[in-house]
Design a protein around this motif. Sequence first.
Motif, PDB file in Angstrom:
ATOM      1  N   UNK A 134      52.622 -43.595  19.718  1.00 18.20           N
ATOM      2  CA  UNK A 134      53.253 -41.910  19.464  1.00 18.20           C
ATOM      3  C   UNK A 134      51.556 -41.207  20.446  1.00 18.20           C
ATOM      4  N   UNK A 135      52.169 -41.077  21.654  1.00 19.32           N
ATOM      5  CA  UNK A 135      51.328 -40.463  22.860  1.00 19.32           C
ATOM      6  C   UNK A 135      50.225 -39.507  22.306  1.00 19.32           C
ATOM      7  N   UNK A 136      51.041 -38.731  21.482  1.00 13.16           N
ATOM      8  CA  UNK A 136      49.388 -37.469  21.170  1.00 13.16           C
ATOM      9  C   UNK A 136      48.348 -38.105  20.490  1.00 13.16           C
ATOM     10  N   UNK A 137      48.616 -39.183  20.014  1.00 14.48           N
ATOM     11  CA  UNK A 137      46.763 -40.030  19.581  1.00 14.48           C
ATOM     12  C   UNK A 137      46.552 -40.434  20.908  1.00 14.48           C
ATOM     13  N   UNK A 138      47.379 -41.033  21.744  1.00 16.14           N
ATOM     14  CA  UNK A 138      46.236 -41.279  22.855  1.00 16.14           C
ATOM     15  C   UNK A 138      46.254 -39.782  24.808  1.00 16.14           C
ATOM     16  N   UNK A 139      46.363 -38.289  23.766  1.00 17.32           N
ATOM     17  CA  UNK A 139      45.687 -38.036  24.742  1.00 17.32           C
ATOM     18  C   UNK A 139      44.960 -37.031  24.219  1.00 17.32           C
ATOM     19  N   UNK A 140      44.380 -36.115  24.574  1.00 17.77           N
ATOM     20  CA  UNK A 140      43.955 -34.524  24.310  1.00 17.77           C
ATOM     21  C   UNK A 140      44.816 -33.991  24.300  1.00 17.77           C
ATOM     22  N   UNK A 141      45.256 -33.289  23.170  1.00 21.91           N
ATOM     23  CA  UNK A 141      46.084 -31.905  23.672  1.00 21.91           C
ATOM     24  C   UNK A 141      45.476 -30.774  23.944  1.00 21.91           C
ATOM     25  N   UNK A 142      44.170 -30.695  23.430  1.00 20.11           N
ATOM     26  CA  UNK A 142      44.087 -29.195  24.265  1.00 20.11           C
ATOM     27  C   UNK A 142      43.395 -29.279  25.655  1.00 20.11           C
ATOM     28  N   UNK A 143      43.906 -30.045  26.310  1.00 18.56           N
ATOM     29  CA  UNK A 143      43.391 -29.609  27.462  1.00 18.56           C
ATOM     30  C   UNK A 143      44.428 -30.056  27.921  1.00 18.56           C
ATOM     31  N   UNK A 144      44.710 -29.788  29.958  1.00 20.85           N
ATOM     32  CA  UNK A 144      45.746 -29.855  30.464  1.00 20.85           C
ATOM     33  C   UNK A 144      45.838 -31.152  31.146  1.00 20.85           C
ATOM     34  N   UNK A 145      47.603 -31.236  31.716  1.00 16.45           N
ATOM     35  CA  UNK A 145      47.681 -32.571  32.015  1.00 16.45           C
ATOM     36  C   UNK A 145      46.808 -33.303  33.135  1.00 16.45           C
ATOM     37  N   UNK A 146      46.325 -32.293  33.873  1.00 12.79           N
ATOM     38  CA  UNK A 146      45.452 -32.350  35.160  1.00 12.79           C
ATOM     39  C   UNK A 146      43.674 -33.370  34.616  1.00 12.79           C
ATOM     40  N   UNK A 147      43.645 -32.245  33.373  1.00 10.72           N
ATOM     41  CA  UNK A 147      42.683 -32.909  32.542  1.00 10.72           C
ATOM     42  C   UNK A 147      42.243 -34.121  32.055  1.00 10.72           C
ATOM     43  N   UNK A 148      43.564 -34.833  31.534  1.00 11.18           N
ATOM     44  CA  UNK A 148      43.339 -35.830  30.357  1.00 11.18           C
ATOM     45  C   UNK A 148      43.504 -37.167  31.421  1.00 11.18           C
ATOM     46  N   UNK A 149      44.108 -36.648  33.009  1.00  9.92           N
ATOM     47  CA  UNK A 149      43.648 -37.776  33.888  1.00  9.92           C
ATOM     48  C   UNK A 149      42.241 -37.591  34.258  1.00  9.92           C
ATOM     49  N   UNK A 150      41.310 -36.692  34.306  1.00 12.43           N
ATOM     50  CA  UNK A 150      40.649 -36.955  35.374  1.00 12.43           C
ATOM     51  C   UNK A 150      39.265 -37.203  34.461  1.00 12.43           C
ATOM     52  N   UNK A 151      39.398 -37.086  33.018  1.00 14.73           N
ATOM     53  CA  UNK A 151      38.215 -37.563  32.292  1.00 14.73           C
ATOM     54  C   UNK A 151      37.910 -39.296  32.505  1.00 14.73           C
ATOM     55  N   UNK A 152      39.115 -39.607  32.304  1.00 13.64           N
ATOM     56  CA  UNK A 152      38.864 -41.103  32.675  1.00 13.64           C
ATOM     57  C   UNK A 152      38.490 -41.366  33.671  1.00 13.64           C
ATOM     58  N   UNK A 153      38.448 -40.896  34.613  1.00 14.67           N
ATOM     59  CA  UNK A 153      37.647 -40.557  36.332  1.00 14.67           C
ATOM     60  C   UNK A 153      36.161 -40.458  35.609  1.00 14.67           C
ATOM     61  N   UNK A 154      35.767 -39.770  34.810  1.00 20.06           N
ATOM     62  CA  UNK A 154      34.400 -39.213  34.994  1.00 20.06           C
ATOM     63  C   UNK A 154      34.251 -40.450  34.155  1.00 20.06           C
ATOM     64  N   UNK A 155      34.472 -41.020  33.553  1.00 21.56           N
ATOM     65  CA  UNK A 155      33.783 -41.785  33.036  1.00 21.56           C
ATOM     66  C   UNK A 155      33.200 -43.371  33.193  1.00 21.56           C
ATOM     67  N   UNK A 156      34.353 -43.174  34.813  1.00 25.92           N
ATOM     68  CA  UNK A 156      33.555 -44.440  35.897  1.00 25.92           C
ATOM     69  C   UNK A 156      33.023 -44.182  36.691  1.00 25.92           C
ATOM     70  N   UNK A 157      33.104 -42.749  36.697  1.00 30.83           N
ATOM     71  CA  UNK A 157      30.955 -42.335  36.972  1.00 30.83           C
ATOM     72  C   UNK A 157      31.945 -41.334  38.197  1.00 30.83           C
ATOM     73  N   UNK A 158      33.432 -40.760  38.709  1.00 34.50           N
ATOM     74  CA  UNK A 158      34.258 -40.361  39.977  1.00 34.50           C
ATOM     75  C   UNK A 158      33.518 -38.844  39.053  1.00 34.50           C
ATOM     76  N   UNK A 159      32.417 -37.579  40.356  1.00 29.46           N
ATOM     77  CA  UNK A 159      31.943 -36.333  39.905  1.00 29.46           C
ATOM     78  C   UNK A 159      32.598 -35.297  41.289  1.00 29.46           C
TER      79      UNK A 159
END
Length: 256
Positions: free
Chosen positions: A95-120
């Motif tokens: 269920x993709x809803x378990x793997x996404x943050x539904x309260x933030x935008x599509x772009x922010x869902x992807x961007x969060x993972x980049x923050x995790x690896x140090x992109x600022x």
Amino acid sequence: MEPLLTVQNLSKTYGSIAACDRISFALYPGQVLGIIGESGSGKSTLLNCIAGELPIDDGAMTYCDRSESLLDLCTLPEPQRRKLMKTEWGFVRQNPRDGLRLGVTAGANIGERLLDVGERHYGNIRTEALQWLNEVEIPDQRMDDLPSTFSGGMQQRLQLARILVTRPRLVLMDEPTGGLDVSVQAKLLDLMRSLVRTLHLSVILVTHDIGVVRLLAHRLMVMQNGQVVEAGLTDQVLDDPQHPYTQQLVSATLVP
């Protein structure tokens, strides 16, 4: 070539029920391992044990990381395991809803993972998020929309983009096409096959759908009652099944 992931005699019981009974396999870089079996066969339990979401009762698991260090997954400290899941590993939920943050935008869902690896750099994050939306065939103009406004198939593609943006080396997939209608499934499978090839991903794919493993998996394990009853090259196992249970699974999919 060294295995990326080695699992030896992994066991997990619930009372008297052996959900996983001494399961062993090696997964190599760029390889897709399919695991099939009916509900209750233990395949999702196995995946959750590998992900560290369930404790195992017995056995050993080792992973060769990007720096070629051998990590003992059974004794890995929790902060390190979480970091691994955010960087070198990904988990595609049924269920993709378990793997996404539904309260933030599509772009922010992807961007969060980049923050995790140090992109600022905000501009870089936004550019890369946009590239990945294109990669999974989500229109640019949906970038600032919430995932809750997306269809099930689009949510699943967004979950793939969120995970693959950090270029993980190992992706765990739990029934990734479950709950999607047939035409959406076909599109998603084509996309997954192309991404696996271009990114040289190693994947453990759990499904009850033989068509999915035939399309995506190099090797196949068949599980029944917590045990691996047959394993080998996918075509070999499906075209010439040796175990009665595998024969039953294959013949059930051939019935018109």
